[in-house]
Design a protein around this motif. Structure first.
Motif, mmCIF file in Angstrom:
data_model
loop_
_atom_site.group_PDB
_atom_site.id
_atom_site.type_symbol
_atom_site.label_atom_id
_atom_site.label_comp_id
_atom_site.label_asym_id
_atom_site.label_seq_id
_atom_site.Cartn_x
_atom_site.Cartn_y
_atom_site.Cartn_z
ATOM 1 N N GLU A 27 0.819 -1.210 0.000
ATOM 2 C CA GLU A 27 0.000 0.000 0.000
ATOM 3 C C GLU A 27 0.854 1.263 0.000
ATOM 4 O O GLU A 27 0.509 2.267 -0.617
ATOM 5 C CB GLU A 27 -0.954 -0.006 1.206
ATOM 6 N N GLU A 28 1.988 1.214 0.709
ATOM 7 C CA GLU A 28 2.889 2.372 0.726
ATOM 8 C C GLU A 28 3.493 2.597 -0.665
ATOM 9 O O GLU A 28 3.549 3.731 -1.161
ATOM 10 C CB GLU A 28 3.989 2.160 1.767
ATOM 11 N N ARG A 29 3.900 1.510 -1.302
ATOM 12 C CA ARG A 29 4.455 1.632 -2.667
ATOM 13 C C ARG A 29 3.420 2.180 -3.645
ATOM 14 O O ARG A 29 3.729 2.987 -4.505
ATOM 15 C CB ARG A 29 4.945 0.273 -3.159
ATOM 16 N N ALA A 30 2.168 1.717 -3.481
ATOM 17 C CA ALA A 30 1.111 2.133 -4.409
ATOM 18 C C ALA A 30 0.828 3.633 -4.320
ATOM 19 O O ALA A 30 0.305 4.221 -5.268
ATOM 20 C CB ALA A 30 -0.167 1.338 -4.125
ATOM 21 N N ALA A 31 1.185 4.250 -3.184
ATOM 22 C CA ALA A 31 0.918 5.685 -3.001
ATOM 23 C C ALA A 31 2.095 6.559 -3.423
ATOM 24 O O ALA A 31 1.979 7.787 -3.470
ATOM 25 C CB ALA A 31 0.586 5.966 -1.542
ATOM 26 N N LEU A 32 3.225 5.935 -3.743
ATOM 27 C CA LEU A 32 4.473 6.691 -3.926
ATOM 28 C C LEU A 32 4.381 7.740 -5.034
ATOM 29 O O LEU A 32 4.791 8.893 -4.862
ATOM 30 C CB LEU A 32 5.609 5.704 -4.212
ATOM 31 N N PHE A 33 3.820 7.369 -6.171
ATOM 32 C CA PHE A 33 3.727 8.295 -7.307
ATOM 33 C C PHE A 33 2.932 9.550 -6.930
ATOM 34 O O PHE A 33 3.355 10.681 -7.210
ATOM 35 C CB PHE A 33 3.076 7.591 -8.501
ATOM 36 N N LEU A 34 1.787 9.350 -6.283
ATOM 37 C CA LEU A 34 0.952 10.495 -5.907
ATOM 38 C C LEU A 34 1.588 11.312 -4.792
ATOM 39 O O LEU A 34 1.401 12.529 -4.715
ATOM 40 C CB LEU A 34 -0.443 10.025 -5.496
ATOM 41 N N LEU A 35 2.361 10.661 -3.918
ATOM 42 C CA LEU A 35 3.060 11.394 -2.864
ATOM 43 C C LEU A 35 4.162 12.270 -3.450
ATOM 44 O O LEU A 35 4.350 13.417 -3.028
ATOM 45 C CB LEU A 35 3.636 10.427 -1.825
ATOM 46 N N VAL A 36 4.904 11.743 -4.422
ATOM 47 C CA VAL A 36 5.942 12.543 -5.082
ATOM 48 C C VAL A 36 5.289 13.721 -5.816
ATOM 49 O O VAL A 36 5.755 14.867 -5.728
ATOM 50 C CB VAL A 36 6.782 11.686 -6.046
ATOM 51 N N SER A 37 4.209 13.447 -6.525
ATOM 52 C CA SER A 37 3.480 14.517 -7.221
ATOM 53 C C SER A 37 2.981 15.563 -6.216
ATOM 54 O O SER A 37 3.034 16.774 -6.479
ATOM 55 C CB SER A 37 2.274 13.953 -7.973
ATOM 56 N N GLY A 38 2.497 15.090 -5.061
ATOM 57 C CA GLY A 38 2.002 15.990 -4.028
ATOM 58 C C GLY A 38 3.100 16.888 -3.484
ATOM 59 O O GLY A 38 2.873 18.076 -3.223
ATOM 60 N N ARG A 39 4.304 16.323 -3.319
ATOM 61 C CA ARG A 39 5.402 17.149 -2.817
ATOM 62 C C ARG A 39 5.826 18.193 -3.858
ATOM 63 O O ARG A 39 6.144 19.337 -3.504
ATOM 64 C CB ARG A 39 6.595 16.291 -2.429
ATOM 65 N N PHE A 40 5.830 17.810 -5.137
ATOM 66 C CA PHE A 40 6.083 18.805 -6.183
ATOM 67 C C PHE A 40 5.067 19.945 -6.070
ATOM 68 O O PHE A 40 5.426 21.127 -6.126
ATOM 69 C CB PHE A 40 5.987 18.169 -7.572
#
Length: 381
Positions: free
Chosen positions: A298-311
């Protein structure tokens, strides 16, 4: 670099001490005579590089005059105690020089700032080169990922101090859980394609990340392992491919309770800024992180959106803060120079393809016989 702002915390203007007044402050509060002083760039605090003479040599410090968090002494205490704890644990973190009263910080009025009071600390100066100033490679990305996991793990498992409760920061705009709060700052972007992209990121974040937060493993986050806050030194390797070791970790002002996956996402985002192959960076950072702390599915599945969110956080808040402090615009917009391009590229390529690249690269480190691993051997293995 990215010490955050929120509605109630925009009251204090950035400190504007001159070098003479800063030197007098060091003498008055810490009992040290300054022989040399120079300003350092900062987001919304004020920092000076200070050299003081002593018998047979000189000591170097960073005079840190904290801005909006001056109203929250427990928070600054927690950050400083965490730095002291990490230094004792062997991490390359600065430690405070005690004041003449034997305290780690002091609330001081600054006449150049309309007699407002700011929290003042004198931290040991850490030599080294910021990641932002080197030609990066897979080895340093791996090291940064490993550092991110090791740091959060040490803080979360062993750091116990009464002030740590202040790290539950609720509406703190730089906590990754608070990406939806960016809504109130979007006017800083104007009406354009960038605003539309950020609105898209926020909506996806609300729908796909927020409902999953309870399934992530909680921890204390450094929160700002960016390319200016990690110092490195060249340790070995040929001149064209030097190997680096981390020799300094700066700026603990964005510490807060969050989740392990937040830290790796933040590190990936900032390392992307410094790479000629930004979409490939994530796998190396992830491999380093997972050498210490493997992520759950579940943590891996959120990684892309978390990186986008930090941008989105970095780009929106830089635009907002540049409106408040136009004189500091050049420093504030450092990330924006390439950040928009990288965010757009990520979204254009799409989550599935970007994740495939990241996860295949990370997998290659676990299976060194594969060609990808041969191209980027993990440091120290």
């Amino acid at each position: 670099m990215s010490s955050g702002t929120s509605c109630q915390r925009q009251m204090l203007p950035k400190p504007v001490l001159g070098e003479t007044e800063a030197a007098e402050l060091v003498d008055r509060v810490f009992g040290l005579r300054v022989s040399w002083i120079a300003p350092l760039p900062s987001y919304d605090d004020q920092n000076f590089h200070v050299r003081v003479s002593r018998d047979g040599g000189a000591d170097e410090y960073v005079l840190k005059i904290t801005n909006e968090d001056s109203q929250e002494p427990d928070l600054i205490e927690a950050q400083t105690r965490a730095m002291m704890f990490l230094s004792a644990e062997g991490f390359p973190s600065a430690v405070p020089r005690l004041t003449k009263r034997g305290t780690i910080m002091s609330l001081e009025s600054a006449s150049g700032c309309g007699n407002k009071k700011y929290m003042v600390r004198l931290l040991t100066y850490l030599p080294g080169t910021p990641v932002a100033k080197i030609a990066t490679n897979a080895q340093i990305f791996y090291e940064v990922g490993k550092l991110a996991a090791s740091l959060d793990k040490a803080l979360s498992e062993k750091f116990h101090h009464p002030s740590a409760k202040s790290l539950h920061r609720g509406q703190f705009i730089w906590n990754l859980a608070n990406v939806p709060l960016l809504d109130q700052y979007l006017d800083a972007l104007g009406q354009n394609k960038y605003r539309e992209v950020v609105e898209q990121v926020i909506e996806q974040f609300k729908g796909k990340v927020i409902p999953k937060l309870s399934s992530f493993r909680a921890c204390i986050n450094h929160g700002d392992l960016n390319d200016h806050n990690i110092l490195v030194a060249s340790s070995a390797g040929p001149a064209q491919h030097p190997e680096y070791r981390v020799c300094g970790i700066l700026d603990f002002s964005d510490m807060s309770y969050g989740y392990y996956v937040f830290e790796v996402a933040i590190a990936i985002m900032y390392m992307m800024i410094e790479s000629p192959d930004p979409l490939g960076v994530g796998g190396h950072v992830l491999a380093g992180f997972e050498s210490v702390l493997p992520l759950s599915g579940e943590e891996r599945a959120a990684l892309f959106l978390l990186v986008s969110g930090r941008f989105a956080q970095s780009l929106v808040m830089a635009a907002h803060t540049a409106q408040l402090h136009p004189e500091n615009r050049e420093y504030l917009m450092v990330t924006a120079r390439t950040g928009w391009k990288h965010l757009m590229k990520m979204l254009e390529v799409g989550q599935e393809a970007v994740e495939r690249t990241w996860f295949e690269t990370a997998r290659a480190y676990a299976h060194p016989a594969s060609p990808a691993a041969a191209e980027a051997p993990p440091a120290g293995q």
